[in-house]
Design a protein around this motif. Structure first.
Motif, PDB file in Angstrom:
ATOM      1  N   ARG A  68      28.369  50.076-106.954  1.00  0.00           N
ATOM      2  CA  ARG A  68      28.156  49.818-108.372  1.00  0.00           C
ATOM      3  C   ARG A  68      28.778  50.974-109.148  1.00  0.00           C
ATOM      4  O   ARG A  68      28.582  52.138-108.794  1.00  0.00           O
ATOM      5  CB  ARG A  68      26.663  49.728-108.698  1.00  0.00           C
ATOM      6  N   VAL A  69      29.531  50.659-110.199  1.00  0.00           N
ATOM      7  CA  VAL A  69      30.218  51.681-110.981  1.00  0.00           C
ATOM      8  C   VAL A  69      29.807  51.591-112.449  1.00  0.00           C
ATOM      9  O   VAL A  69      29.348  50.555-112.916  1.00  0.00           O
ATOM     10  CB  VAL A  69      31.755  51.544-110.864  1.00  0.00           C
ATOM     11  N   VAL A  70      29.987  52.695-113.168  1.00  0.00           N
ATOM     12  CA  VAL A  70      29.691  52.746-114.598  1.00  0.00           C
ATOM     13  C   VAL A  70      30.964  52.440-115.372  1.00  0.00           C
ATOM     14  O   VAL A  70      32.046  52.923-115.027  1.00  0.00           O
ATOM     15  CB  VAL A  70      29.164  54.140-115.002  1.00  0.00           C
ATOM     16  N   LYS A  71      30.829  51.625-116.415  1.00  0.00           N
ATOM     17  CA  LYS A  71      31.950  51.317-117.294  1.00  0.00           C
ATOM     18  C   LYS A  71      31.564  51.688-118.715  1.00  0.00           C
ATOM     19  O   LYS A  71      30.391  51.662-119.077  1.00  0.00           O
ATOM     20  CB  LYS A  71      32.301  49.831-117.229  1.00  0.00           C
ATOM     21  N   PHE A  72      32.574  52.033-119.518  1.00  0.00           N
ATOM     22  CA  PHE A  72      32.358  52.361-120.928  1.00  0.00           C
ATOM     23  C   PHE A  72      33.339  51.579-121.766  1.00  0.00           C
ATOM     24  O   PHE A  72      34.546  51.629-121.529  1.00  0.00           O
ATOM     25  CB  PHE A  72      32.539  53.864-121.174  1.00  0.00           C
ATOM     26  N   LYS A  73      32.820  50.842-122.733  1.00  0.00           N
ATOM     27  CA  LYS A  73      33.669  50.118-123.675  1.00  0.00           C
ATOM     28  C   LYS A  73      33.548  50.828-125.014  1.00  0.00           C
ATOM     29  O   LYS A  73      32.466  50.912-125.595  1.00  0.00           O
ATOM     30  CB  LYS A  73      33.236  48.658-123.806  1.00  0.00           C
TER      31      LYS A  73
ATOM     32  N   PHE B  12      29.991  53.557-131.556  1.00  0.00           N
ATOM     33  CA  PHE B  12      30.451  54.537-130.562  1.00  0.00           C
ATOM     34  C   PHE B  12      30.936  53.844-129.303  1.00  0.00           C
ATOM     35  O   PHE B  12      32.061  54.061-128.859  1.00  0.00           O
ATOM     36  CB  PHE B  12      29.335  55.530-130.233  1.00  0.00           C
ATOM     37  N   GLY B  13      30.073  53.010-128.696  1.00  0.00           N
ATOM     38  CA  GLY B  13      30.472  52.305-127.491  1.00  0.00           C
ATOM     39  C   GLY B  13      29.281  51.855-126.678  1.00  0.00           C
ATOM     40  O   GLY B  13      28.130  52.084-127.044  1.00  0.00           O
ATOM     41  N   THR B  14      29.590  51.215-125.553  1.00  0.00           N
ATOM     42  CA  THR B  14      28.566  50.666-124.681  1.00  0.00           C
ATOM     43  C   THR B  14      28.813  51.089-123.236  1.00  0.00           C
ATOM     44  O   THR B  14      29.915  50.943-122.726  1.00  0.00           O
ATOM     45  CB  THR B  14      28.560  49.123-124.760  1.00  0.00           C
ATOM     46  N   PHE B  15      27.758  51.607-122.610  1.00  0.00           N
ATOM     47  CA  PHE B  15      27.791  51.939-121.192  1.00  0.00           C
ATOM     48  C   PHE B  15      27.190  50.764-120.434  1.00  0.00           C
ATOM     49  O   PHE B  15      26.105  50.295-120.780  1.00  0.00           O
ATOM     50  CB  PHE B  15      26.954  53.190-120.896  1.00  0.00           C
ATOM     51  N   THR B  16      27.877  50.282-119.405  1.00  0.00           N
ATOM     52  CA  THR B  16      27.379  49.195-118.564  1.00  0.00           C
ATOM     53  C   THR B  16      27.675  49.531-117.107  1.00  0.00           C
ATOM     54  O   THR B  16      28.381  50.502-116.816  1.00  0.00           O
ATOM     55  CB  THR B  16      28.055  47.847-118.904  1.00  0.00           C
ATOM     56  N   THR B  17      27.146  48.703-116.213  1.00  0.00           N
ATOM     57  CA  THR B  17      27.478  48.849-114.800  1.00  0.00           C
ATOM     58  C   THR B  17      28.152  47.572-114.327  1.00  0.00           C
ATOM     59  O   THR B  17      27.975  46.511-114.920  1.00  0.00           O
ATOM     60  CB  THR B  17      26.225  49.106-113.940  1.00  0.00           C
ATOM     61  N   ALA B  18      28.927  47.689-113.270  1.00  0.00           N
ATOM     62  CA  ALA B  18      29.599  46.534-112.671  1.00  0.00           C
ATOM     63  C   ALA B  18      29.595  46.710-111.161  1.00  0.00           C
ATOM     64  O   ALA B  18      29.607  47.840-110.653  1.00  0.00           O
ATOM     65  CB  ALA B  18      31.031  46.424-113.179  1.00  0.00           C
ATOM     66  N   GLU B  19      29.569  45.596-110.470  1.00  0.00           N
ATOM     67  CA  GLU B  19      29.608  45.626-109.002  1.00  0.00           C
ATOM     68  C   GLU B  19      31.062  45.576-108.543  1.00  0.00           C
ATOM     69  O   GLU B  19      31.848  44.785-109.056  1.00  0.00           O
ATOM     70  CB  GLU B  19      28.868  44.416-108.425  1.00  0.00           C
ATOM     71  N   ARG B  20      31.418  46.439-107.627  1.00  0.00           N
ATOM     72  CA  ARG B  20      32.744  46.417-107.008  1.00  0.00           C
ATOM     73  C   ARG B  20      32.587  45.909-105.593  1.00  0.00           C
ATOM     74  O   ARG B  20      31.830  46.465-104.812  1.00  0.00           O
ATOM     75  CB  ARG B  20      33.338  47.823-106.967  1.00  0.00           C
ATOM     76  N   ALA B  21      33.336  44.863-105.266  1.00  0.00           N
ATOM     77  CA  ALA B  21      33.246  44.267-103.936  1.00  0.00           C
ATOM     78  C   ALA B  21      33.867  45.188-102.881  1.00  0.00           C
ATOM     79  O   ALA B  21      34.719  46.029-103.197  1.00  0.00           O
ATOM     80  CB  ALA B  21      33.968  42.922-103.932  1.00  0.00           C
TER      81      ALA B  21
ATOM     82  N   LEU C  45      21.031  52.917-116.704  1.00  0.00           N
ATOM     83  CA  LEU C  45      22.183  52.405-115.957  1.00  0.00           C
ATOM     84  C   LEU C  45      21.826  52.181-114.493  1.00  0.00           C
ATOM     85  O   LEU C  45      22.264  51.190-113.891  1.00  0.00           O
ATOM     86  CB  LEU C  45      23.373  53.358-116.083  1.00  0.00           C
ATOM     87  N   SER C  46      21.029  53.057-113.902  1.00  0.00           N
ATOM     88  CA  SER C  46      20.650  52.878-112.498  1.00  0.00           C
ATOM     89  C   SER C  46      19.749  51.664-112.312  1.00  0.00           C
ATOM     90  O   SER C  46      19.682  51.103-111.223  1.00  0.00           O
ATOM     91  CB  SER C  46      19.997  54.137-111.942  1.00  0.00           C
ATOM     92  N   GLU C  47      19.076  51.232-113.384  1.00  0.00           N
ATOM     93  CA  GLU C  47      18.254  50.019-113.340  1.00  0.00           C
ATOM     94  C   GLU C  47      19.072  48.769-113.679  1.00  0.00           C
ATOM     95  O   GLU C  47      18.524  47.673-113.752  1.00  0.00           O
ATOM     96  CB  GLU C  47      17.086  50.144-114.326  1.00  0.00           C
ATOM     97  N   GLY C  48      20.365  48.949-113.938  1.00  0.00           N
ATOM     98  CA  GLY C  48      21.239  47.812-114.237  1.00  0.00           C
ATOM     99  C   GLY C  48      21.253  47.410-115.701  1.00  0.00           C
ATOM    100  O   GLY C  48      21.829  46.388-116.062  1.00  0.00           O
ATOM    101  N   LYS C  49      20.631  48.202-116.563  1.00  0.00           N
ATOM    102  CA  LYS C  49      20.623  47.918-118.001  1.00  0.00           C
ATOM    103  C   LYS C  49      21.865  48.507-118.647  1.00  0.00           C
ATOM    104  O   LYS C  49      22.490  49.410-118.102  1.00  0.00           O
ATOM    105  CB  LYS C  49      19.385  48.528-118.657  1.00  0.00           C
ATOM    106  N   SER C  50      22.216  47.998-119.836  1.00  0.00           N
ATOM    107  CA  SER C  50      23.331  48.585-120.581  1.00  0.00           C
ATOM    108  C   SER C  50      22.756  49.447-121.701  1.00  0.00           C
ATOM    109  O   SER C  50      21.621  49.257-122.129  1.00  0.00           O
ATOM    110  CB  SER C  50      24.245  47.502-121.149  1.00  0.00           C
ATOM    111  N   VAL C  51      23.551  50.403-122.159  1.00  0.00           N
ATOM    112  CA  VAL C  51      23.149  51.289-123.247  1.00  0.00           C
ATOM    113  C   VAL C  51      24.221  51.218-124.316  1.00  0.00           C
ATOM    114  O   VAL C  51      25.386  51.524-124.066  1.00  0.00           O
ATOM    115  CB  VAL C  51      22.974  52.744-122.750  1.00  0.00           C
TER     116      VAL C  51
END
Length: 93
Positions: free
Chosen positions: A75-80, A47-56, A36-42
């Motif tokens: 940059r924040v972590v999101k979980f779907k 179960f779900g997906t962890f991603t990151t998003a940029e907050r302005a 996640l710190s490298e900008g990749k998703s897991v």
């Protein structure tokens, strides 16, 4: 459920020692954090997906006052949540 309780439950289900289970869990969490710190998703199918998003950067009002503060960009972590997890939780309620 706290980490120790989680480790105990996983160790019992997997038939591993608590020490081995803790090592595996720590390695998994560290790997997810690095990705996640490298900008990749897991993704864990079902179960779900962890991603990151940029907050302005933005201005926000402090509740109860008229004070305006500047919130920096971040940059924040999101979980779907995945379909299987969503269905399992819905059935249990």
């Amino acid at each position: 459920m706290k980490k120790a309780e989680f480790i105990q439950a996983v160790a019992e289900k997997a038939g591993l020692s608590k020490k081995d289970t803790e090592a595996v869990l720590d390695a998994a969490l560290e790997t997810i954090t690095e990705a996640l710190s490298e900008g990749k998703s897991v993704s864990f199918i079902g179960f779900g997906t962890f991603t990151t998003a940029e907050r302005a950067a933005r201005e926000a009002k402090v509740p109860g006052t008229d004070r305006i503060v500047k919130v920096p960009a971040t940059r924040v972590v999101k979980f779907k949540v995945g379909k299987q997890l969503k269905e399992a939780v819905a059935k249990s309620s």
